[in-house]
Design a protein around this motif. Structure first.
Motif, PDB file in Angstrom:
ATOM      1  N   TYR A  96      36.674  27.057  32.446  1.00 40.64           N
ATOM      2  CA  TYR A  96      36.564  27.334  30.961  1.00 40.64           C
ATOM      3  C   TYR A  96      37.912  27.542  29.752  1.00 40.64           C
ATOM      4  CZ  TYR A  96      32.332  28.259  33.081  1.00 40.64           C
ATOM      5  OH  TYR A  96      31.032  28.909  33.933  1.00 40.64           O
ATOM      6  N   TYR A  97      38.418  28.202  29.786  1.00 41.66           N
ATOM      7  CA  TYR A  97      39.544  28.619  29.465  1.00 41.66           C
ATOM      8  C   TYR A  97      40.465  27.614  29.240  1.00 41.66           C
ATOM      9  CZ  TYR A  97      36.840  32.388  29.197  1.00 41.66           C
ATOM     10  OH  TYR A  97      35.774  33.495  28.623  1.00 41.66           O
ATOM     11  N   LYS A 142      39.651  13.732  24.731  1.00 38.63           N
ATOM     12  CA  LYS A 142      38.523  13.666  23.862  1.00 38.63           C
ATOM     13  C   LYS A 142      39.167  15.348  23.204  1.00 38.63           C
ATOM     14  CE  LYS A 142      34.855  10.167  24.379  1.00 38.63           C
ATOM     15  NZ  LYS A 142      33.588  10.436  24.585  1.00 38.63           N
ATOM     16  N   GLY A 143      38.887  15.754  23.928  1.00 36.48           N
ATOM     17  CA  GLY A 143      38.673  17.172  23.773  1.00 36.48           C
ATOM     18  C   GLY A 143      40.182  18.005  23.220  1.00 36.48           C
ATOM     19  N   ARG A 156      32.901  33.829  37.168  1.00 32.62           N
ATOM     20  CA  ARG A 156      32.351  33.092  38.602  1.00 32.62           C
ATOM     21  C   ARG A 156      32.698  32.441  38.887  1.00 32.62           C
ATOM     22  NH1 ARG A 156      27.348  31.152  38.818  1.00 32.62           N
ATOM     23  NH2 ARG A 156      25.706  31.663  40.060  1.00 32.62           N
ATOM     24  N   ALA A 183      39.591  25.646  22.199  1.00 32.00           N
ATOM     25  CA  ALA A 183      39.597  26.435  20.685  1.00 32.00           C
ATOM     26  C   ALA A 183      39.747  27.633  21.514  1.00 32.00           C
ATOM     27  CB  ALA A 183      37.829  26.618  20.333  1.00 32.00           C
ATOM     28  N   PHE A 184      40.335  28.009  22.639  1.00 31.13           N
ATOM     29  CA  PHE A 184      41.082  28.786  23.945  1.00 31.13           C
ATOM     30  C   PHE A 184      42.322  28.863  23.609  1.00 31.13           C
ATOM     31  CE2 PHE A 184      36.477  28.633  26.324  1.00 31.13           C
ATOM     32  CZ  PHE A 184      35.956  30.068  25.756  1.00 31.13           C
ATOM     33  N   PRO A 185      42.421  30.513  22.790  1.00 35.95           N
ATOM     34  CA  PRO A 185      44.405  30.953  22.338  1.00 35.95           C
ATOM     35  C   PRO A 185      45.208  30.628  23.521  1.00 35.95           C
ATOM     36  CG  PRO A 185      42.750  32.332  21.819  1.00 35.95           C
ATOM     37  CD  PRO A 185      41.871  31.725  22.226  1.00 35.95           C
ATOM     38  N   PHE A 209      29.933  21.434  40.391  1.00 39.24           N
ATOM     39  CA  PHE A 209      31.338  21.487  40.591  1.00 39.24           C
ATOM     40  C   PHE A 209      30.660  22.552  41.431  1.00 39.24           C
ATOM     41  CE2 PHE A 209      31.980  19.044  37.149  1.00 39.24           C
ATOM     42  CZ  PHE A 209      33.303  18.970  37.918  1.00 39.24           C
ATOM     43  N   HIS A 247      34.697  34.876  31.404  1.00 38.05           N
ATOM     44  CA  HIS A 247      34.225  34.441  31.869  1.00 38.05           C
ATOM     45  C   HIS A 247      34.927  34.060  33.710  1.00 38.05           C
ATOM     46  CE1 HIS A 247      30.320  35.738  29.937  1.00 38.05           C
ATOM     47  NE2 HIS A 247      30.808  35.153  28.694  1.00 38.05           N
ATOM     48  N   MET A 270      40.515  13.280  19.451  1.00 39.31           N
ATOM     49  CA  MET A 270      41.996  12.702  20.155  1.00 39.31           C
ATOM     50  C   MET A 270      42.826  11.957  19.638  1.00 39.31           C
ATOM     51  SD  MET A 270      41.071   9.167  22.452  1.00 39.31           S
ATOM     52  CE  MET A 270      39.669   9.875  23.361  1.00 39.31           C
ATOM     53  N   ARG A 271      43.815  11.649  19.428  1.00 36.38           N
ATOM     54  CA  ARG A 271      45.000  11.414  18.722  1.00 36.38           C
ATOM     55  C   ARG A 271      45.655   9.994  19.161  1.00 36.38           C
ATOM     56  NH1 ARG A 271      48.606  16.279  20.026  1.00 36.38           N
ATOM     57  NH2 ARG A 271      46.882  17.689  19.304  1.00 36.38           N
ATOM     58  N   ASP A 310      38.919  23.890  26.809  1.00 35.50           N
ATOM     59  CA  ASP A 310      39.111  23.854  25.629  1.00 35.50           C
ATOM     60  C   ASP A 310      39.253  24.145  24.677  1.00 35.50           C
ATOM     61  OD1 ASP A 310      37.492  24.118  23.455  1.00 35.50           O
ATOM     62  OD2 ASP A 310      35.614  25.053  23.654  1.00 35.50           O
ATOM     63  N   ARG A 313      38.759  22.520  36.266  1.00 29.28           N
ATOM     64  CA  ARG A 313      36.798  23.365  35.071  1.00 29.28           C
ATOM     65  C   ARG A 313      36.862  24.054  34.484  1.00 29.28           C
ATOM     66  NH1 ARG A 313      34.983  17.767  34.605  1.00 29.28           N
ATOM     67  NH2 ARG A 313      33.705  18.913  32.620  1.00 29.28           N
TER      68      ARG A 313
END
Lengths: 738, 329
Positions: B118-119, B37-38, B145, B124-126, B238, B143, B1-2, B122, B116
């Motif tokens: 995933y990409y 936070k992320g 689905r 960490a996913f570019p 969800f 992913h 977090m900044r 987060d 929600r």
């Protein structure tokens, strides 16, 4: 006095836990404590080309940014601790190489956690990335046999599979897959490292305090006597805290560099990758049987993934070797290397995944034979260990089938898939055998009588929420002849007598005999001292004439005096210690726990919604030390089985090697609403051939068999055989419509 | 977090005066704080709006209901007027999250909940065009689905996560927003956007606008309603697909219908074609199954989510069936 062992004693640490008094690893507020945050790689394979830590280093509160450029050099490039007890191949900033996405590439230490996290976000890495191997399917062709398997030979060839398979009247041959999973204990990995005068103290969330001590000593190149590991409470481990992972060493390295205590807690998303998880498995099983259901051939070929830096084998074929009588068996274990963090032990490693595949295969065989699945299993009951013919220390599996089938109402089952329906659901009944081996290791314990008549009993074991404090208090109280309330049990500290890892369902069967031996020895010393005490009512009596009962020293003629009165007169503590270890019972016998588990599923035929209204299990696990905690262990294991069956899967992104659902919102463990009635009972045959108290561990057997029972029930409900876990709606509803 | 500036506002005008690019409003914080936070959200300023007087549920002159933006999800779900006059909204709210989250989450925050995917969630996913415009879409080949089958674009296949919004779309609610330029009203069905080639814009709300309320029209669907949520576990997950349906039935025939789906698109997916087709039909399986098929018409699957099409059809028809069976409480 009533028997204390086996009673449903309330957890002795219960009040502490629910009032916040139980201190976990991250909760030790040491003076000068500072905080570390790990920066992780975002590529799966290659090298850190450049790391710009300048902004982070100048951010508010920052004390240190440790990278591969300034980290202290460790013995053997950081690999000095790879051997057991708790050692793994760690990634400790010793070079620029990246072996998996999520690998530590820097650690930022600051006065506060928020400062450390903010500065960690400022570290910029550029990479020279190499092509990574992430796709299990693509890597399958490179599968190789591991050099060794902890549980026996890598491959087992018993009899002649081909001959037995050819002789079979009925055969099945199918492939089953289980996904990558992560343990997700409530408490993440957490370590506080503190150096004082060359001595390192670690407050660590671990399943193995003495293993961490020896491993960190080797990694850092210091004397193990200079390390103390403290871990009075662990918020769940399930295997991920059985080994020492990189963050522990990094915390110690940082603490030494800043000369202050350093706290390092992994974020939830950091639990996915750098600290182990259950590997993916692909299991091909072929079974052959004669028309009467007698198994003539078993083949179980397992491929699981490991990392590029270390071999870890998920031994899914191991339970297949002993579960049923069959002269011809062929099991193999192969590995494929992926550029991911090394997988590790996760609750019932091998048995959880292996019993899923094998017990579903047995159900498929039962249908191919048109035979009742329980009858098929009873027909092939192994009266002795099929591997070498050794007798069992104690085995009452047939009673388990009977008991669970009766309570479940198995005889009401119409075996035809889709035949049992309510107004709005397909009803399915499925069952499976549960099994887990019995393990015991050497353990030490000490016992002390204080001058107020209370006792301190200690062993450097661990409390993972399993009930160690409680059950060891019971063992001690019964041996000493005193109420549990006058015994205080200590654990989780390398300053205490050594105990083994709390993994592999080992603790109860290993530590309880040591506690009993220490307390037996102390009781003998007390009685010997009493008869020499001129002020005692028992002065001059033969110690063999005395007993301790409910806190009083009682003679055969009924005279008695309180233990507290004796202890007070004596004025100094009285001590005893003992070690207990396995004998040669495993050269003579095979020791395993068993169970039978039955599940009912209900599937809405239109929208596919699946519910499990009840699971019934009966278990043969030897002596139960505490009726309440034993029930909790089995119920908890079954809940894990529901997660394995229906919900849990770590999604590895094949483009990056990063886990896509690395949070508790998206990685689905079962919630309360997913769990129906759990009807668990025990057959209660103490296994005194295995140890004097008759205990076999119960931490893991609960998960075994459950996923197969549910999968078999799904087939029975809707006629779709799901061979790939987890069983989600997309895997049966479209197929069931046809 | 900044690091960020924090301001607590006590008057709506004060809060609105501070809004603009780089500023985020904090209500329940159940989504925003996690995203901060992320590192997905990194506002330079937080305006805490929890002290604004926007927590009332009031009748409107036309017989509808005005719900303040700070009304907590649990309070809204359990409000007697909502339970009596807008039971669909209550059902949808109670299908979402957990009691603890509902106790914190606000109506305004729920409207602005982020996907929600995933990409997206987060860093960490570019690749994520929603989080980092122009970086690509990690989900298209990853992913997917849980992703969209309706209204997706090459740039983005994310789905809107809210349950409440699906019911609000079905009920023709209106979002009320304030800025320094004044107040405007946005139809719920137009509030959320399809991703197109600007997937970073979830909604029509501008950076300087504050959601102050949601207005519900006079109640029309009190009895034959249902919110059916299908998901991978029984609670706290969800929707794979969800269906909010409301029927006005006279003499066994559908006078009017409202159908919206969740979990299938970048916005609550109002199935107007299915609604029109239902009107005048006998309220029964034939019409309901047809409505289900029409609701998913034009769906395009990704590698992992073809099952959502059939499941969505069935969710709609089942929800309609359940709506007919529902008795007034």
């Amino acid at each position: 006095m009533n028997r204390v062992i086996g009673a449903a004693l309330d957890r002795t640490d219960g009040v502490q836990k629910v009032t916040g008094g139980a201190r976990y690893a991250a909760e030790f507020a040491l003076p000068g404590l500072c905080h570390a945050v790990i920066v992780q790689s975002t590529i799966a394979r290659g090298r850190v080309a450049a790391l710009d830590a300048s902004r982070a280093a100048h951010a508010p509160g920052v004390l240190l940014v440790m990278t591969h450029e300034n980290a202290p050099r460790l013995p053997q490039g950081g690999r000095a601790g790879v051997n057991p007890p708790a050692g793994r191949v760690l990634t400790l900033l010793q070079d620029a190489d990246v072996h998996y996405n999520g690998q530590p590439i820097a650690v930022v230490v600051a006065d506060t956690f928020e400062q450390a996290q903010a500065a960690a976000d400022l570290v910029r890495a550029t990479y020279a990335a190499d092509a990574a191997t992430l796709d299990f399917d693509a890597a399958r062709a490179t599968a190789y046999p591991p050099a060794k398997l902890l549980q026996g030979p890598v491959d087992l060839h018993r009899g002649h599979f081909d001959t037995g398979y050819a002789a079979a009247d009925v055969r099945i041959d199918a492939t089953y897959t289980t996904p990558m999973q992560h343990h997700n204990p409530m408490e993440p990995h957490a370590t506080i490292a503190h150096w004082q005068d060359g001595t390192l103290t670690l407050h660590d969330a671990t399943q193995y305090v003495s293993g961490v001590r020896e491993t960190i000593a080797k990694v850092l190149g210091i004397d193990a006597a200079k390390v103390r590991v403290i871990s009075p409470f662990v918020g769940g481990g399930f295997g991920c805290k059985g080994s020492m992972w990189s963050h522990v060493a990094l915390a110690a390295m940082c603490a030494r560099a800043v000369d202050r205590p350093v706290k390092l807690v992994l974020a939830r998303w950091q639990m996915f990758g750098p600290a182990g998880g259950r590997p993916r498995t692909e299991q091909r099983i072929a079974l052959g049987a004669t028309r009467d259901g007698t198994l003539t051939a078993i083949r179980h070929a397992v491929i699981s993934h490991t990392s590029a830096i270390e071999d870890f084998v998920e031994p899914s074929s191991v339970p297949t070797r002993m579960l049923y009588a069959c002269p011809n068996a062929n099991t193999t274990q192969r590995l494929v290397k992926l550029d991911v963090g090394t997988p590790t032990f996760q609750r019932a490693p091998g048995e959880a995944t292996g019993t899923f595949a094998f017990e579903v295969a047995m159900d498929e065989l039962a249908y191919a034979l048109a035979m009742d699945p329980v009858e098929l299993r009873m027909r092939n009951h192994a009266d002795a260990d099929p591997q070498d013919g050794k007798p069992w220390t104690s085995k009452h599996l047939l009673e388990c089938y009977d008991s669970a089938a009766t309570r479940f109402g198995w005889r009401n089952r119409d075996p035809l898939p889709g035949s049992m329906r309510t107004r709005d659901a397909w009803v399915g009944y499925g069952m499976a055998t549960a099994t887990y081996p019995a393990h015991r290791q050497a353990a030490q314990a000490s016992a002390r009588l204080w001058t107020d008549g209370t006792f301190i009993v200690a062993s450097g074991s661990q409390e993972l929420g399993t009930g160690t404090y409680t059950v060891m208090t019971q063992v001690a109280a019964q041996s000493l002849g005193v109420p549990p309330a006058s015994v205080r049990f200590l654990l989780g500290d390398t300053a205490l007598p050594r105990a083994p890892v709390s993994g592999g369902s080992t603790t109860a069967a290993s530590v309880a005999p040591a506690v009993k031996a220490a307390c037996d020895a102390l009781r003998a010393r007390i009685l010997a001292a009493v008869v020499r005490d001129p002020q005692s009512a028992h002065y001059g009596v033969a110690p063999s004439e005395l007993a301790i009962d409910d806190g009083r020293i009682v003679a055969a003629d009924g005279r008695s005096e309180s233990l507290a009165a004796f202890a007070g007169r004596r004025g100094v503590p009285l001590d005893a210690a003992a070690e207990s270890k396995p004998g040669d019972e495993k050269t003579t016998y095979a020791a395993h726990s068993f169970g039978a588990v039955f599940a009912e599923v209900r599937i809405d035929p239109w929208i596919g919604r699946i519910r499990i209204p009840r699971i019934v299990g009966t278990y043969d696990v030897g002596t139960r030390l505490n009726a309440r905690t034993a029930l909790s262990q089995l119920r908890g294991g079954i809940v894990w089985g529901v997660g394995l069956a229906l919900t849990e899967e770590s999604l590895l992104d094949l483009a990056t090697g990063h886990f896509a659902n690395a949070s508790l919102a998206e990685y689905h463990v079962p919630v309360n609403a997913d769990i129906g009635e759990l009807d668990v009972t025990f057959v209660d045959f103490p296994d005194t051939r295995f140890n004097p108290l008759g205990i076999r561990g119960i931490g893991e057997i609960g998960i075994t068999g459950v996923a197969a029972a549910i999968d078999n029930a799904v087939f029975h409900a809707c006629g779709v055989r799901v061979r790939d876990l987890p069983i989600t709606v997309d895997k049966y509803l479209p197929q069931a419509r046809a | 977090m900044r690091a960020f500036d924090y301001v607590a506002a006590t008057r709506v005008d004060d809060a609105v005066a501070m809004l603009g690019a780089g500023t985020r409003c904090l209500a329940g914080g159940t989504n925003l704080v996690d995203l901060m936070k992320g590192g997905i959200e990194a506002p330079s300023r937080i305006v805490d709006i929890n002290r604004l007087p926007l927590d009332a549920i009031e009748a409107t002159p036309d017989g509808g209901l005005r719900v303040g933006a700070l009304v907590r999800n649990s309070d809204l779900a359990n409000d007697m007027r909502v339970r009596r006059d807008y039971p669909l909204l209550s059902l949808a709210l109670l299908a979402g999250a957990t009691p603890q989250l509902r106790n914190m989450a606000s109506v305004g925050g729920n409207l602005l909940q982020r996907t929600r995917c995933y990409y997206f969630a987060d860093t960490a996913f570019p690749a994520c065009n929603k989080r980092a415009p122009g970086s690509g879409c990690g989900a298209r080949a990853g992913h997917n689905r849980i992703h969209a089958v309706l209204g997706a674009s090459e740039a983005c296949v994310a789905v809107h996560p809210s349950d409440m919004c699906v019911a609000l779309a079905a009920l023709d609610a209106t979002v009320v927003a304030r800025s320094r330029r004044g107040e405007r009203r946005i139809a719920m069905t137009a509030f959320h956007r399809l991703p197109g080639d600007t997937p970073w814009q979830d909604t029509e709300l501008a950076d300087d606008e504050l959601v102050t309320a949601v207005e519900l029209p006079p109640p029309r669907y009190r009895r034959h309603v249902q919110y059916l949520k299908l998901r991978d576990r029984a609670s706290y997950a969800f929707a794979l697909v969800s269906a909010a349906v409301a029927l006005d039935v006279e003499g066994g025939r559908v006078a009017s219908a409202r159908i919206a789906l969740g979990g299938v698109a970048h916005k609550p997916w109002r199935a107007t074609d299915a609604e029109r087709a239902l009107a005048g039909q006998a309220a029964g399986a034939t019409a309901f199954d047809d409505a289900g098929r029409r609701a998913l018409a034009g769906a395009v699957p990704l590698r992992d989510n073809a099952f959502k099409i059939g499941l969505g059809e069935r969710a709609v028809s089942r929800a309609l069936t359940l709506a007919m069976e529902r008795s007034v409480s």
